[in-house]
Design a protein around this motif. Sequence first.
Motif, short mmCIF file in Angstrom:
data_model
loop_
_atom_site.label_atom_id
_atom_site.label_comp_id
_atom_site.label_asym_id
_atom_site.label_seq_id
_atom_site.Cartn_x
_atom_site.Cartn_y
_atom_site.Cartn_z
N LEU A 51 0.83 -1.20 0.00
CA LEU A 51 0.00 0.00 0.00
C LEU A 51 0.87 1.25 0.00
O LEU A 51 0.61 2.19 -0.75
N ALA A 52 1.91 1.25 0.81
CA ALA A 52 2.82 2.41 0.86
C ALA A 52 3.43 2.67 -0.51
O ALA A 52 3.46 3.82 -0.97
N LYS A 53 3.88 1.62 -1.17
CA LYS A 53 4.45 1.78 -2.51
C LYS A 53 3.42 2.30 -3.50
O LYS A 53 3.70 3.18 -4.31
N GLN A 54 2.21 1.77 -3.41
CA GLN A 54 1.13 2.19 -4.30
C GLN A 54 0.82 3.69 -4.11
O GLN A 54 0.50 4.39 -5.07
N LEU A 55 0.92 4.16 -2.87
CA LEU A 55 0.62 5.56 -2.57
C LEU A 55 1.82 6.49 -2.75
O LEU A 55 1.68 7.70 -2.66
N GLY A 56 3.00 5.91 -2.99
CA GLY A 56 4.20 6.72 -3.13
C GLY A 56 4.75 7.20 -1.79
O GLY A 56 5.45 8.21 -1.71
N TRP A 57 4.43 6.46 -0.73
CA TRP A 57 4.90 6.79 0.61
C TRP A 57 6.01 5.83 1.01
O TRP A 57 6.12 4.73 0.47
N LEU A 77 -5.96 9.86 4.58
CA LEU A 77 -7.16 9.02 4.60
C LEU A 77 -7.85 8.99 3.25
O LEU A 77 -8.34 7.95 2.82
N GLU A 78 -7.89 10.13 2.57
CA GLU A 78 -8.50 10.19 1.24
C GLU A 78 -7.74 9.30 0.26
O GLU A 78 -8.34 8.55 -0.51
N GLN A 79 -6.42 9.35 0.30
CA GLN A 79 -5.61 8.52 -0.60
C GLN A 79 -5.77 7.04 -0.29
O GLN A 79 -5.86 6.21 -1.19
N ASP A 82 -9.21 5.84 -1.47
CA ASP A 82 -9.21 5.67 -2.93
C ASP A 82 -8.48 4.39 -3.32
O ASP A 82 -8.95 3.64 -4.17
N ALA A 83 -7.31 4.16 -2.71
CA ALA A 83 -6.51 2.98 -3.05
C ALA A 83 -7.24 1.69 -2.70
O ALA A 83 -7.10 0.68 -3.39
N LEU A 84 -8.02 1.72 -1.61
CA LEU A 84 -8.71 0.51 -1.15
C LEU A 84 -10.13 0.40 -1.71
O LEU A 84 -10.83 -0.58 -1.45
N VAL A 86 -12.79 2.27 -1.01
CA VAL A 86 -13.85 2.51 -0.02
C VAL A 86 -14.04 4.00 0.16
O VAL A 86 -13.21 4.81 -0.26
N GLY A 87 -15.13 4.37 0.80
CA GLY A 87 -15.35 5.77 1.11
C GLY A 87 -14.52 6.16 2.32
O GLY A 87 -14.20 5.33 3.17
N ILE A 88 -14.18 7.42 2.40
CA ILE A 88 -13.35 7.89 3.53
C ILE A 88 -14.05 7.66 4.85
O ILE A 88 -13.41 7.40 5.87
N VAL A 89 -15.38 7.69 4.86
CA VAL A 89 -16.12 7.45 6.11
C VAL A 89 -16.03 6.00 6.56
O VAL A 89 -16.34 5.69 7.72
N ASP A 90 -15.61 5.11 5.67
CA ASP A 90 -15.46 3.70 6.03
C ASP A 90 -14.18 3.43 6.80
O ASP A 90 -13.97 2.34 7.31
N LEU A 91 -13.33 4.44 6.84
CA LEU A 91 -12.08 4.29 7.59
C LEU A 91 -12.32 4.73 9.01
O LEU A 91 -11.70 4.46 9.92
#
Length: 91
Positions: A51-57, A77-79, A82-84, A86-91
């Motif tokens: 996930l970190a690699k996918q996000l560039g982190w 959280l928004e990134q 999006d990557a997963l 889901v909606g941000i409220v699901d986090l």
Amino acid sequence: MSPGLRATRLASNTHGVTTNNETKPQSRLRHGVAEEVRVLLARRRLSATKLAKQLGWTQQYLSRRMVGEQPFDLDDLEQIADALGVGIVDL
């Protein structure tokens, strides 16, 4: 000195930081969000490193947030949402 005031003073150090075992609300939220991200990663069989690699982190950046050491910010959280997928409220 009232018992309540005495207890408050005993629960604080000289810097005003509580030293009892109660978790602050923002800390509970931080850890709750991190737990939800871990659950979503597990459900998708995706590692935090991927996930970190996918996000560039860096892995360290994500790891500190995943264990609750540092809070996620709203952009994080928004990134992640999006990557997963889901909606941000699901986090």
